[in-house]
Design a protein around this motif. Structure first.
Motif, mmCIF file in Angstrom:
data_model
loop_
_atom_site.group_PDB
_atom_site.id
_atom_site.type_symbol
_atom_site.label_atom_id
_atom_site.label_comp_id
_atom_site.label_asym_id
_atom_site.label_seq_id
_atom_site.Cartn_x
_atom_site.Cartn_y
_atom_site.Cartn_z
ATOM 1 N N GLN A 1 34.288 12.934 32.032
ATOM 2 C CA GLN A 1 35.263 14.018 32.141
ATOM 3 C C GLN A 1 34.581 15.376 32.321
ATOM 4 O O GLN A 1 35.260 16.404 32.397
ATOM 5 N N GLY A 2 33.246 15.388 32.358
ATOM 6 C CA GLY A 2 32.516 16.627 32.545
ATOM 7 C C GLY A 2 31.998 17.263 31.277
ATOM 8 O O GLY A 2 31.402 18.347 31.321
ATOM 9 N N VAL A 3 32.201 16.604 30.149
ATOM 10 C CA VAL A 3 31.775 17.169 28.867
ATOM 11 C C VAL A 3 30.251 17.220 28.799
ATOM 12 O O VAL A 3 29.567 16.256 29.165
ATOM 13 N N THR A 4 29.721 18.346 28.324
ATOM 14 C CA THR A 4 28.272 18.514 28.210
ATOM 15 C C THR A 4 27.795 18.592 26.761
ATOM 16 O O THR A 4 26.604 18.499 26.496
ATOM 17 N N ARG A 5 28.738 18.795 25.827
ATOM 18 C CA ARG A 5 28.357 18.882 24.407
ATOM 19 C C ARG A 5 29.503 18.340 23.557
ATOM 20 O O ARG A 5 30.671 18.648 23.817
ATOM 21 N N ILE A 6 29.161 17.589 22.529
ATOM 22 C CA ILE A 6 30.145 17.062 21.586
ATOM 23 C C ILE A 6 29.812 17.579 20.196
ATOM 24 O O ILE A 6 28.654 17.528 19.761
ATOM 25 N N VAL A 7 30.828 18.090 19.503
ATOM 26 C CA VAL A 7 30.660 18.591 18.141
ATOM 27 C C VAL A 7 31.416 17.664 17.195
ATOM 28 O O VAL A 7 32.598 17.380 17.406
ATOM 29 N N VAL A 8 30.729 17.199 16.162
ATOM 30 C CA VAL A 8 31.338 16.274 15.204
ATOM 31 C C VAL A 8 31.287 16.879 13.811
ATOM 32 O O VAL A 8 30.621 17.894 13.571
ATOM 33 N N ALA A 9 31.997 16.240 12.888
ATOM 34 C CA ALA A 9 32.020 16.692 11.494
ATOM 35 C C ALA A 9 32.084 15.480 10.588
ATOM 36 O O ALA A 9 32.735 14.479 10.935
ATOM 37 N N PRO A 10 31.437 15.522 9.437
ATOM 38 C CA PRO A 10 31.542 14.412 8.486
ATOM 39 C C PRO A 10 32.981 14.207 8.025
ATOM 40 O O PRO A 10 33.794 15.143 8.039
ATOM 41 N N THR A 11 33.294 12.999 7.608
ATOM 42 C CA THR A 11 34.646 12.695 7.142
ATOM 43 C C THR A 11 34.788 12.851 5.638
ATOM 44 O O THR A 11 35.881 12.725 5.102
ATOM 45 N N THR A 12 33.681 13.113 4.958
ATOM 46 C CA THR A 12 33.689 13.209 3.506
ATOM 47 C C THR A 12 33.126 14.551 3.063
ATOM 48 O O THR A 12 32.333 15.171 3.765
ATOM 49 N N ALA A 13 33.551 14.985 1.875
ATOM 50 C CA ALA A 13 33.007 16.213 1.289
ATOM 51 C C ALA A 13 31.819 15.932 0.377
ATOM 52 O O ALA A 13 31.160 16.861 -0.088
ATOM 53 N N ASP A 14 31.540 14.670 0.135
ATOM 54 C CA ASP A 14 30.423 14.290 -0.727
ATOM 55 C C ASP A 14 29.102 14.503 0.016
ATOM 56 O O ASP A 14 28.909 13.950 1.107
ATOM 57 N N PRO A 15 28.183 15.287 -0.528
ATOM 58 C CA PRO A 15 26.936 15.585 0.186
ATOM 59 C C PRO A 15 26.145 14.341 0.580
ATOM 60 O O PRO A 15 25.614 14.268 1.695
ATOM 61 N N GLU A 16 26.046 13.357 -0.307
ATOM 62 C CA GLU A 16 25.302 12.148 0.023
ATOM 63 C C GLU A 16 26.001 11.379 1.146
ATOM 64 O O GLU A 16 25.351 10.855 2.059
ATOM 65 N N GLY A 17 27.323 11.326 1.079
ATOM 66 C CA GLY A 17 28.073 10.679 2.144
ATOM 67 C C GLY A 17 27.919 11.389 3.471
ATOM 68 O O GLY A 17 27.823 10.753 4.533
ATOM 69 N N GLN A 18 27.870 12.711 3.434
ATOM 70 C CA GLN A 18 27.665 13.489 4.655
ATOM 71 C C GLN A 18 26.311 13.179 5.274
ATOM 72 O O GLN A 18 26.190 12.998 6.494
ATOM 73 N N ARG A 19 25.288 13.123 4.439
ATOM 74 C CA ARG A 19 23.947 12.830 4.947
ATOM 75 C C ARG A 19 23.901 11.441 5.598
ATOM 76 O O ARG A 19 23.279 11.260 6.647
ATOM 77 N N LYS A 20 24.560 10.477 4.967
ATOM 78 C CA LYS A 20 24.576 9.130 5.522
ATOM 79 C C LYS A 20 25.288 9.091 6.866
ATOM 80 O O LYS A 20 24.835 8.430 7.813
ATOM 81 N N GLU A 21 26.405 9.795 6.977
ATOM 82 C CA GLU A 21 27.147 9.821 8.240
ATOM 83 C C GLU A 21 26.338 10.507 9.338
ATOM 84 O O GLU A 21 26.306 10.035 10.486
ATOM 85 N N MET A 22 25.678 11.601 8.989
ATOM 86 C CA MET A 22 24.856 12.297 9.979
ATOM 87 C C MET A 22 23.697 11.419 10.437
ATOM 88 O O MET A 22 23.392 11.344 11.632
ATOM 89 N N SER A 23 23.056 10.759 9.476
ATOM 90 C CA SER A 23 21.913 9.900 9.819
ATOM 91 C C SER A 23 22.348 8.730 10.694
ATOM 92 O O SER A 23 21.653 8.369 11.656
ATOM 93 N N ALA A 24 23.499 8.137 10.369
ATOM 94 C CA ALA A 24 23.995 7.011 11.154
ATOM 95 C C ALA A 24 24.308 7.442 12.584
ATOM 96 O O ALA A 24 24.004 6.725 13.551
ATOM 97 N N PHE A 25 24.914 8.612 12.739
ATOM 98 C CA PHE A 25 25.220 9.130 14.071
ATOM 99 C C PHE A 25 23.931 9.383 14.845
ATOM 100 O O PHE A 25 23.807 9.027 16.021
ATOM 101 N N ALA A 26 22.961 10.002 14.176
ATOM 102 C CA ALA A 26 21.690 10.299 14.826
ATOM 103 C C ALA A 26 20.986 9.022 15.263
ATOM 104 O O ALA A 26 20.405 8.969 16.356
ATOM 105 N N ASP A 27 21.031 7.988 14.431
ATOM 106 C CA ASP A 27 20.398 6.713 14.809
ATOM 107 C C ASP A 27 21.125 6.066 15.984
ATOM 108 O O ASP A 27 20.487 5.500 16.878
ATOM 109 N N ARG A 28 22.457 6.154 15.980
ATOM 110 C CA ARG A 28 23.244 5.519 17.044
ATOM 111 C C ARG A 28 22.925 6.098 18.410
ATOM 112 O O ARG A 28 22.914 5.400 19.416
ATOM 113 N N PHE A 29 22.634 7.422 18.431
ATOM 114 C CA PHE A 29 22.382 8.088 19.723
ATOM 115 C C PHE A 29 20.940 8.563 19.867
ATOM 116 O O PHE A 29 20.628 9.332 20.765
ATOM 117 N N SER A 30 20.060 8.076 18.982
ATOM 118 C CA SER A 30 18.623 8.375 19.051
ATOM 119 C C SER A 30 18.367 9.879 19.195
ATOM 120 O O SER A 30 17.594 10.311 20.026
#
Length: 284
Positions: free
Chosen positions: A252-281
């Motif tokens: 569709q022409g998108v050049t940047r995607i911005v995401v946000a964690p689904t949880t307010a828990d700091p440890e949960g946020q770190r896990k979600e960020m790490s999982a996303f980073a691993d998925r897209f290297s």
């Protein structure tokens, strides 16, 4: 495709938590960190069916990004969105350039919008009905001040006026900072094409309207004598999105995607960020 992440202070503003979040995002390989803005809230302030709790903490995003810049090395700094009509462009030009210099060129994801709460405009003395024209002039003034030299620049508008105005420091290593335009209206899309370096539409749009607005931004750029292919196209995504979904965004022409964690828990946020980073290297 570029990937960035946003930060919410809904649970309160804790400096250690903000720094830990930004550093983890940087270590994961996210391109940038975005913060929102509301200058003031009030009882009954609402967008559609969502009513803002008036005590919801919205810190100044530029002050927060300066703090983040001092604690990180690479991550770009962004706003989504800075409410441009509620800032005077002369003081804003200096603030943004200062952050960019101190961060060695990282204030590069500035996204501006108009604001949708009439009471917010009233609180800062801005006519809600003229905020679009005020924002257009503010973008022009920002660029003039950044590009001007020691001889100064002039501007004669309906809201702002300059007479040989000189503003230093200048942005780090560039003529002016990129200005992306956010919003969910066709007027915002036209503003992005005519004046912006990119378009960052809101999330609550139908696929058809979203496509129409992106084409409108591109056509407005072409009509203004600008290169539509130079426009960046940023979209909100979900932190659990799949590679197939990202490919659909890219189509569709998108050049940047911005995401946000689904949880307010700091440890949960770190896990979600790490999982996303691993998925897209991201870190690779």
């Amino acid at each position: 495709m570029k990937f960035a992440i946003s930060y919410s202070t809904a649970g309160g503003l804790d400096p250690d938590r903000l720094v830990a979040y930004a550093r983890h995002a940087e270590n994961c390989g996210f391109e940038g960190l975005y913060l929102p803005e509301h200058v003031v809230l009030y009882p009954g302030a609402a967008l559609g069916s969502f009513e803002f709790p008036p005590t919801l903490p919205y810190p100044d995003p530029l002050d927060c990004l300066t703090f983040v810049a001092a604690a990180t090395r690479r991550i770009l700094l962004g706003t989504a969105v800075l409410l441009l009509p509620y800032h005077h462009p002369v003081t804003l030009a200096k603030r943004l350039a200062t952050i960019d210099v101190l961060s060695r060129g990282r204030m590069r994801l500035l996204t501006v919008g108009l604001g949708a709460l009439p009471g917010e405009a009233e609180a800062v003395g801005v006519d809600f009905g003229t905020r679009g024209r005020r924002a257009d002039e503010a973008i022009d003034v920002l660029r003039l001040l950044w590009e001007g030299d020691g001889e100064g620049v002039d501007f004669d508008g309906g809201f702002f006026g300059l007479d040989r105005a000189v503003s230093y420091p200048k942005p780090h290593g560039v003529t002016h900072l990129p200005i992306h335009v956010g919003g969910s209206s066709r007027a915002a899309a036209r503003r992005a094409g005519r004046r912006g370096d990119g378009y960052f539409p809101g999330g609550a749009l139908t696929p058809g309207e979203r496509a129409a607005q992106w084409e409108l931004a591109r056509s407005a750029a072409a009509e203004a004598g600008r290169d539509p292919d130079a426009l960046e196209y940023t979209r909100w995504g979900s932190i659990d999105m799949t590679p197939e979904r990202v490919e659909a965004f890219a189509a569709q022409g998108v050049t940047r995607i911005v995401v946000a964690p689904t949880t307010a828990d700091p440890e949960g946020q770190r896990k979600e960020m790490s999982a996303f980073a691993d998925r897209f290297s991201l870190s690779g």
